[in-house]
Design an enzyme around this catalytic site. Structure first.
Site, PDB file in Angstrom:
ATOM      1  N   ASP A  11       0.870  -1.165   0.000  1.00 45.85           N
ATOM      2  CA  ASP A  11       0.000   0.000   0.000  1.00 45.85           C
ATOM      3  C   ASP A  11       0.920   1.233   0.000  1.00 45.85           C
ATOM      4  OD1 ASP A  11      -2.421   1.531   0.500  1.00 45.85           O
ATOM      5  OD2 ASP A  11      -1.639   1.790   2.532  1.00 45.85           O
ATOM      6  N   ASP A  13      -0.047   5.087   0.870  1.00 43.70           N
ATOM      7  CA  ASP A  13      -0.250   6.038   1.966  1.00 43.70           C
ATOM      8  C   ASP A  13      -0.293   5.305   3.303  1.00 43.70           C
ATOM      9  OD1 ASP A  13      -1.007   8.224   3.537  1.00 43.70           O
ATOM     10  OD2 ASP A  13      -3.127   7.841   3.176  1.00 43.70           O
ATOM     11  N   GLY A  48      -7.270   4.765   3.557  1.00 43.71           N
ATOM     12  CA  GLY A  48      -7.263   3.617   2.631  1.00 43.71           C
ATOM     13  C   GLY A  48      -8.502   3.462   1.777  1.00 43.71           C
ATOM     14  N   ARG A  51     -11.617   8.156  -2.912  1.00 47.31           N
ATOM     15  CA  ARG A  51     -12.034   9.558  -2.797  1.00 47.31           C
ATOM     16  C   ARG A  51     -13.555   9.650  -2.642  1.00 47.31           C
ATOM     17  NH1 ARG A  51      -9.869  12.706  -7.758  1.00 47.31           N
ATOM     18  NH2 ARG A  51      -8.081  11.425  -7.166  1.00 47.31           N
ATOM     19  N   SER A 116      -5.228   5.160  -4.259  1.00 44.51           N
ATOM     20  CA  SER A 116      -5.139   6.541  -4.730  1.00 44.51           C
ATOM     21  C   SER A 116      -4.970   6.647  -6.241  1.00 44.51           C
ATOM     22  CB  SER A 116      -3.953   7.239  -4.050  1.00 44.51           C
ATOM     23  OG  SER A 116      -3.813   8.544  -4.579  1.00 44.51           O
ATOM     24  N   ARG A 117      -5.675   7.605  -6.819  1.00 45.30           N
ATOM     25  CA  ARG A 117      -5.484   7.929  -8.227  1.00 45.30           C
ATOM     26  C   ARG A 117      -4.248   8.802  -8.412  1.00 45.30           C
ATOM     27  NH1 ARG A 117     -11.469   8.558 -10.915  1.00 45.30           N
ATOM     28  NH2 ARG A 117     -12.097   6.463 -10.367  1.00 45.30           N
TER      29      ARG A 117
HETATM   30  P1  B16 Z   1      -6.998   9.855  -4.096  1.00 43.34           P
HETATM   31  P2  B16 Z   1      -3.640   4.200  -0.026  1.00 43.34           P
HETATM   32  C1  B16 Z   1      -5.535   6.095  -0.116  1.00 43.34           C
HETATM   33  O1  B16 Z   1      -4.215   5.698  -0.349  1.00 43.34           O
HETATM   34  C2  B16 Z   1      -5.581   7.042   1.077  1.00 43.34           C
HETATM   35  O2  B16 Z   1      -5.202   6.351   2.260  1.00 43.34           O
HETATM   36  C3  B16 Z   1      -6.987   7.555   1.249  1.00 43.34           C
HETATM   37  O3  B16 Z   1      -7.036   8.475   2.321  1.00 43.34           O
HETATM   38  C4  B16 Z   1      -7.426   8.242  -0.050  1.00 43.34           C
HETATM   39  O4  B16 Z   1      -8.771   8.683   0.049  1.00 43.34           O
HETATM   40  C5  B16 Z   1      -7.312   7.237  -1.205  1.00 43.34           C
HETATM   41  O5  B16 Z   1      -5.978   6.778  -1.285  1.00 43.34           O
HETATM   42  C6  B16 Z   1      -7.720   7.828  -2.532  1.00 43.34           C
HETATM   43  O6  B16 Z   1      -6.819   8.848  -2.855  1.00 43.34           O
HETATM   44  O7  B16 Z   1      -8.024  10.864  -3.730  1.00 43.34           O
HETATM   45  O8  B16 Z   1      -5.608  10.404  -4.231  1.00 43.34           O
HETATM   46  O9  B16 Z   1      -7.405   9.020  -5.298  1.00 43.34           O
HETATM   47  O10 B16 Z   1      -3.590   4.087   1.465  1.00 43.34           O
HETATM   48  O11 B16 Z   1      -4.583   3.186  -0.666  1.00 43.34           O
HETATM   49  O12 B16 Z   1      -2.288   4.227  -0.665  1.00 43.34           O
HETATM   50 MG    MG Z   2      -2.868   3.153   3.325  1.00 50.04          MG
END
Ligand code: B16
Ligand code: MG
Length: 223
Positions: A11, A13, A48, A51, A116-117
């Site tokens: 993962d 974040d 995790g 969005r 995350s995108r």
């Molecule tokens: P985005 P991971 C996740 O990353 C984040 O933990 C989560 O807080 C966020 O909403 C999600 O990505 C989507 O991110 O808005 O940048 O597409 O922990 O899966 O690496």
């Molecule tokens: Mg994470």
């Protein structure tokens, strides 16, 4: 059971780097602009998840139309992207570099599997894109964590089966996704990762020998 680990799925974040603070500040800015109550504690429930799901949780039952939802998600993403300018190679979390080096030396394939995108942009800022043989992100499929799809998709890119791969996750949604997919799971941190096969505070001190001994003990049999 004979243990054969061929890949690590990380993962992003909360495992490789801590963009959670930037996600929090970006949602907080939007929430303040729209007069929505939102605290750091609320933010923990967004860890995790996508969005769209983050927005749903932030709204706490309040209903908005689709055009407004798109606008709010776009604004949050604009704030988040602006904050990525602050991310540098120094923002790798403790132990990440050492574990990646050890895995590469041992011929273990490493991949990213992030909801995350913006995962590729974050990896570029960290200057570690080339360390991963595959990158699964928020663009890699329809169903995100806690569905197992993203991990299965990423393992498929590597050509490994789930029992041959270890998922490293900091979120409940991510650990559940890994378990559903039949992967070995390592949970980082102290909240929400109780169901993982193994738990560690972070990747500092996680070494291959230790990890394989632990997994072999869980699998039953000698390493
Ligand atoms: P985005 P991971 C996740 O990353 C984040 O933990 C989560 O807080 C966020 O909403 C999600 O990505 C989507 O991110 O808005 O940048 O597409 O922990 O899966 O690496
Ligand atoms: Mg994470």
């Amino acid at each position: 059971m004979n243990l054969e680990i061929r890949a690590f799925l990380f993962d992003l974040d909360g495992v490789i780097t801590d963009t959670a603070e930037y996600h929090y500040l970006s949602w907080k800015q939007l929430a303040d602009e729209e007069g929505l109550p939102f605290t750091r504690q609320d933010n923990e429930a967004l860890r995790g998840v996508t969005r769209r799901e983050s927005l749903r949780r932030l709204l706490k039952g309040r209903v908005i139309d689709e055009a407004t939802a798109q606008d709010w998600m776009a604004r949050k993403n604009t704030y988040f992207n602006a904050s990525l300018a602050q991310v540098t190679p120094a923002d790798l979390l403790p132990g990440v570099g050492a574990l990646l080096d050890e895995a590469h030396a041992a011929g273990i394939l490493c991949a990213i599997a992030s909801a995350s995108r913006n995962a590729r942009a974050v990896l570029e800022r960290l200057q570690i894109t080339d360390k991963f043989a595959a990158i699964g992100d928020g663009h890699s499929g329809v169903n995100n964590k806690p569905s197992a799809d993203l991990f299965v998709w990423t393992a498929g890119r590597l050509g490994v089966y789930p029992p041959q791969a270890v998922v490293f996750e900091d979120s409940e949604a991510g650990v559940d996704a890994g378990l559903k997919g039949g992967f070995w799971t390592v949970g980082l941190g102290d909240a929400g990762v109780e169901r993982a096969h193994l738990r560690v505070p972070n990747l500092e001190g996680v070494r291959l020998n230790w990890l394989f001994e632990q997994l072999q003990a869980l699998a039953g049999g000698d390493s």
